[in-house]
Scaffold this motif. Structure first.
Motif, PDB file in Angstrom:
ATOM      1  N   ILE A   1       0.824  -1.210   0.000  1.00  0.00           N
ATOM      2  CA  ILE A   1       0.000   0.000   0.000  1.00  0.00           C
ATOM      3  C   ILE A   1       0.854   1.254   0.000  1.00  0.00           C
ATOM      4  O   ILE A   1       0.470   2.278  -0.576  1.00  0.00           O
ATOM      5  N   VAL A   2       2.029   1.182   0.642  1.00  0.00           N
ATOM      6  CA  VAL A   2       2.942   2.334   0.601  1.00  0.00           C
ATOM      7  C   VAL A   2       3.453   2.543  -0.815  1.00  0.00           C
ATOM      8  O   VAL A   2       3.527   3.675  -1.313  1.00  0.00           O
ATOM      9  N   ASN A   3       3.800   1.446  -1.493  1.00  0.00           N
ATOM     10  CA  ASN A   3       4.275   1.559  -2.881  1.00  0.00           C
ATOM     11  C   ASN A   3       3.171   2.110  -3.800  1.00  0.00           C
ATOM     12  O   ASN A   3       3.419   2.924  -4.690  1.00  0.00           O
ATOM     13  N   ALA A   4       1.953   1.640  -3.575  1.00  0.00           N
ATOM     14  CA  ALA A   4       0.824   2.131  -4.378  1.00  0.00           C
ATOM     15  C   ALA A   4       0.600   3.618  -4.153  1.00  0.00           C
ATOM     16  O   ALA A   4       0.303   4.382  -5.086  1.00  0.00           O
ATOM     17  N   ALA A   5       0.739   4.024  -2.888  1.00  0.00           N
ATOM     18  CA  ALA A   5       0.564   5.450  -2.578  1.00  0.00           C
ATOM     19  C   ALA A   5       1.649   6.290  -3.237  1.00  0.00           C
ATOM     20  O   ALA A   5       1.372   7.369  -3.791  1.00  0.00           O
ATOM     21  N   ASN A   6       2.873   5.829  -3.186  1.00  0.00           N
ATOM     22  CA  ASN A   6       3.980   6.565  -3.829  1.00  0.00           C
ATOM     23  C   ASN A   6       3.801   6.609  -5.343  1.00  0.00           C
ATOM     24  O   ASN A   6       4.072   7.637  -5.992  1.00  0.00           O
ATOM     25  N   ASN A   7       3.368   5.514  -5.920  1.00  0.00           N
ATOM     26  CA  ASN A   7       3.154   5.455  -7.364  1.00  0.00           C
ATOM     27  C   ASN A   7       2.047   6.427  -7.779  1.00  0.00           C
ATOM     28  O   ASN A   7       2.158   7.151  -8.779  1.00  0.00           O
ATOM     29  N   MET A   8       0.958   6.439  -7.000  1.00  0.00           N
ATOM     30  CA  MET A   8      -0.129   7.360  -7.300  1.00  0.00           C
ATOM     31  C   MET A   8       0.326   8.812  -7.129  1.00  0.00           C
ATOM     32  O   MET A   8      -0.049   9.694  -7.901  1.00  0.00           O
ATOM     33  N   LYS A   9       1.129   9.054  -6.086  1.00  0.00           N
ATOM     34  CA  LYS A   9       1.617  10.423  -5.855  1.00  0.00           C
ATOM     35  C   LYS A   9       2.465  10.913  -7.026  1.00  0.00           C
ATOM     36  O   LYS A   9       2.370  12.081  -7.427  1.00  0.00           O
ATOM     37  N   GLU A  10       3.263  10.047  -7.602  1.00  0.00           N
ATOM     38  CA  GLU A  10       4.086  10.432  -8.757  1.00  0.00           C
ATOM     39  C   GLU A  10       3.202  10.785  -9.958  1.00  0.00           C
ATOM     40  O   GLU A  10       3.469  11.749 -10.683  1.00  0.00           O
ATOM     41  N   SER A  11       2.146   9.995 -10.139  1.00  0.00           N
ATOM     42  CA  SER A  11       1.219  10.294 -11.234  1.00  0.00           C
ATOM     43  C   SER A  11       0.519  11.628 -11.018  1.00  0.00           C
ATOM     44  O   SER A  11       0.337  12.427 -11.961  1.00  0.00           O
ATOM     45  N   LEU A  12       0.113  11.867  -9.753  1.00  0.00           N
ATOM     46  CA  LEU A  12      -0.533  13.147  -9.446  1.00  0.00           C
ATOM     47  C   LEU A  12       0.433  14.314  -9.608  1.00  0.00           C
ATOM     48  O   LEU A  12       0.018  15.403 -10.046  1.00  0.00           O
ATOM     49  N   GLU A  13       1.688  14.116  -9.274  1.00  0.00           N
ATOM     50  CA  GLU A  13       2.670  15.183  -9.457  1.00  0.00           C
ATOM     51  C   GLU A  13       2.881  15.492 -10.938  1.00  0.00           C
ATOM     52  O   GLU A  13       3.020  16.670 -11.333  1.00  0.00           O
ATOM     53  N   SER A  14       2.915  14.450 -11.764  1.00  0.00           N
ATOM     54  CA  SER A  14       3.018  14.662 -13.219  1.00  0.00           C
ATOM     55  C   SER A  14       1.793  15.404 -13.733  1.00  0.00           C
ATOM     56  O   SER A  14       1.884  16.309 -14.582  1.00  0.00           O
ATOM     57  N   LEU A  15       0.632  15.008 -13.194  1.00  0.00           N
ATOM     58  CA  LEU A  15      -0.614  15.672 -13.582  1.00  0.00           C
ATOM     59  C   LEU A  15      -0.612  17.125 -13.132  1.00  0.00           C
ATOM     60  O   LEU A  15      -1.034  18.030 -13.881  1.00  0.00           O
ATOM     61  N   ASP A  16      -0.120  17.377 -11.947  1.00  0.00           N
ATOM     62  CA  ASP A  16      -0.050  18.742 -11.427  1.00  0.00           C
ATOM     63  C   ASP A  16       0.900  19.593 -12.253  1.00  0.00           C
ATOM     64  O   ASP A  16       0.626  20.771 -12.538  1.00  0.00           O
ATOM     65  N   LEU A  17       2.019  19.002 -12.667  1.00  0.00           N
ATOM     66  CA  LEU A  17       2.968  19.728 -13.517  1.00  0.00           C
ATOM     67  C   LEU A  17       2.337  20.065 -14.872  1.00  0.00           C
ATOM     68  O   LEU A  17       2.538  21.160 -15.412  1.00  0.00           O
ATOM     69  N   SER A  18       1.565  19.122 -15.404  1.00  0.00           N
ATOM     70  CA  SER A  18       0.890  19.370 -16.678  1.00  0.00           C
ATOM     71  C   SER A  18      -0.114  20.512 -16.546  1.00  0.00           C
ATOM     72  O   SER A  18      -0.241  21.360 -17.446  1.00  0.00           O
ATOM     73  N   ILE A  19      -0.835  20.527 -15.427  1.00  0.00           N
ATOM     74  CA  ILE A  19      -1.799  21.611 -15.194  1.00  0.00           C
ATOM     75  C   ILE A  19      -1.084  22.957 -15.129  1.00  0.00           C
ATOM     76  O   ILE A  19      -1.553  23.957 -15.701  1.00  0.00           O
ATOM     77  N   SER A  20       0.045  23.000 -14.453  1.00  0.00           N
ATOM     78  CA  SER A  20       0.800  24.247 -14.342  1.00  0.00           C
ATOM     79  C   SER A  20       1.272  24.720 -15.718  1.00  0.00           C
ATOM     80  O   SER A  20       1.249  25.930 -16.019  1.00  0.00           O
ATOM     81  N   THR A  21       1.672  23.775 -16.555  1.00  0.00           N
ATOM     82  CA  THR A  21       2.115  24.139 -17.914  1.00  0.00           C
ATOM     83  C   THR A  21       0.956  24.708 -18.723  1.00  0.00           C
ATOM     84  O   THR A  21       1.121  25.676 -19.482  1.00  0.00           O
ATOM     85  N   ILE A  22      -0.217  24.105 -18.599  1.00  0.00           N
ATOM     86  CA  ILE A  22      -1.393  24.623 -19.312  1.00  0.00           C
ATOM     87  C   ILE A  22      -1.712  26.038 -18.849  1.00  0.00           C
ATOM     88  O   ILE A  22      -2.022  26.922 -19.664  1.00  0.00           O
ATOM     89  N   PHE A  23      -1.615  26.264 -17.549  1.00  0.00           N
ATOM     90  CA  PHE A  23      -1.844  27.608 -17.019  1.00  0.00           C
ATOM     91  C   PHE A  23      -0.854  28.608 -17.618  1.00  0.00           C
ATOM     92  O   PHE A  23      -1.219  29.730 -17.974  1.00  0.00           O
ATOM     93  N   ASP A  24       0.408  28.205 -17.706  1.00  0.00           N
ATOM     94  CA  ASP A  24       1.425  29.098 -18.263  1.00  0.00           C
ATOM     95  C   ASP A  24       1.149  29.408 -19.730  1.00  0.00           C
ATOM     96  O   ASP A  24       1.300  30.552 -20.176  1.00  0.00           O
TER      97      ASP A  24
END
Length: 491
Positions: free
Chosen positions: A338-361
């Protein structure tokens, strides 16, 4: 028109004829002066209009056509920048959709695992608080696939519009050089006519050159006059359209309002649609709600989920494994999974967050609105409007001057003398040979009769004799610096 030179002498039997002849001479002299004055006025007027054509042509190229062409170049340049920015936005949205398709299922799976991970944990414990917070944030994440796809579709439509504008400008990139060439030829023809008028004024014109002017250059010049009338009409229409576009409304004199009104009239961009909101947002200087507001809300949800996931992992890592096993009744393998799953999901969310920031820019108002303002306010409504308005006025003046030159085309003809030996027509029986002599110039009488005056007397003597013999006071002709022995005609 008839006239004569010379002085009536004694020996003639028809005194009334002599007096009438002198009156004819005075009338002839007045008409000669009138003809020469009229010819001079025609030449001066022609030169004024011709120089006006040359001046207007130069002003048109420098202050009319060049600013308009510069405005079109800036329009094309800004249009290409907008196309690039829209393309960047589309690519980032596609990246966002890919990351979202990976991250959202992971959050759903982790949410299920979290609920089942430690059901017996106290809500006041660290692990219990971490699980509740993570579950709440993961549950708050909602799919925005429909909205983001709609935004992508809107950007593609705006990109297609920029393509159409760019293609339209490219199709008319020839207009500048064609118009400049037209004006240069117009000036050359006018300068040629100026040279012809000056030569006629100096009495140095050539008959062949006059024929070229009259039968070759004049028809060509007439075609250019009609061309200038057409240009004046075209620029008049463009000036009205440009003014209507840039004037806005009575309460808001701005082109931004015009663009929004055009959108309102287009059924494809219905009020409230994302495409309409996007264009209106940039056109109105970002003074209304941003079309990416839904993305900002989603970004906040993603950020909270990332923070809660990291907090959950930190709580587990900081806790003693045996305590977690005992509290949650999970073995070490399940805890690690479950810790690995949480870390994996967090990485995906961080990539998604970075993409959102790029769209904003990419779609940031400060990034797009200056390009829009440069294209619309500067290129179309400032440089374009000033150049088109000036071109309209100058082409109108050019047309009027050209038509006046055609009307005054006699200016390049030289005012010539009648030949010295030319006899004026008269009805048979009206006068005898002696009277014909007085209608001839002195040189012609000398050549025909061998004497300057029939009878050999001087002009003064004959005039005096006339008065003595007939009691008639015969007026002497008063000559100015004009020709004394001929009347002018156009060559």
């Amino acid at each position: 028109m008839t006239g004569f030179t010379g002085t009536v002498v004694t020996g003639l039997t028809d005194t009334p004829s002599m007096v009438a002849a002198y009156r004819d001479q005075e009338e002839w002299h007045d008409q000669l002066v009138t003809v020469e004055k009229r010819s001079r006025r025609i030449k001066i007027s022609f030169l004024i209009f011709a120089f006006t054509v040359v001046l207007c042509s130069v002003l048109l190229i420098v202050f009319g056509l060049w600013p308009v062409n510069s405005g079109l170049n800036n329009l094309q340049k800004g249009n290409k920048e907008m196309f690039t920015k829209f393309q960047d936005g589309i690519e980032e949205i596609e990246t966002f959709i890919n990351f979202s398709s990976e991250a959202i299922p992971k959050t759903d799976d982790l949410l299920v695992d979290i609920v089942q991970f430690c059901p017996s944990a106290s809500s006041s414990s660290n692990i219990g608080k971490a699980i509740v917070s993570l579950g709440s944030d993961l549950n708050a994440i909602t799919s925005i696939t429909t909205d983001i796809i709609s935004l992508k579709s809107g950007l593609k439509k705006m990109q297609e519009t920029t393509k159409k504008i760019d293609k339209t400008v490219d199709n008319f990139d020839w207009w500048m050089w064609v118009t400049v060439t037209f004006l240069i030829v117009y000036m050359i023809l006018s300068i040629t006519f100026i040279a012809g008028v000056v030569m006629a004024w100096k009495e140095r014109s050539e008959r062949g050159f006059n024929c070229v002017q009259s039968y070759i250059l004049l028809p060509l010049f007439t075609v250019f006059v009609f061309g200038s009338i057409l240009m004046s009409s075209i620029f008049s229409v463009l000036a009205v359209l440009d003014a209507d576009l840039c004037s806005g409304t009575e309460f808001t004199p701005s082109p931004d309002v015009t663009f929004v009104n055009l959108l309102n009239r287009n059924e494809e961009y219905q009020n409230g649609a994302l495409m309409y909101n996007t264009i209106s947002y940039y056109a109105q200087g970002c003074a209304i709600r941003s079309p990416t507001a839904f993305l900002a809300s989603f970004a906040s949800q993603v950020t909270d989920a990332i923070y809660s996931t990291q907090n959950f992992v930190d709580v587990i890592d900081s806790s003693v494994t045996s305590n977690i096993v005992r509290t949650c009744q999970q073995d070490a393998t399940n805890i690690s999974n479950i810790v690995n799953a949480a870390n994996n999901m967090k990485e995906s969310l961080e990539s998604l967050d970075l993409s959102i920031s790029t769209i904003f820019d990419v779609m940031n108002c400060e990034n797009i609105h200056p390009v829009y303002a440069e294209v619309v306010h500067e290129s179309i409504c400032t440089k374009g409007m000033n150049g088109i308005a000036l071109a309209m006025v100058l082409f109108t003046l050019l047309s009027l001057s050209g038509m006046s030159m055609v009307s005054l085309r006699s200016a390049w003809y030289e005012l010539e003398d009648f030949p010295e030996d030319l006899l004026f027509e008269y009805e048979e029986g009206d006068m005898d040979d002696e009277m014909v002599a007085y209608r001839m110039s002195p040189a012609a009488r000398q050549h025909t009769y061998g004497v300057s005056y029939p009878g050999g007397s001087t002009e003064t003597e004959r005039s005096s004799s006339d008065s003595e013999d007939y009691g008639v006071s015969v007026p002497q002709p008063h000559y100015s610096s004009h020709r004394q022995h001929s009347i002018g005609y156009m060559k």
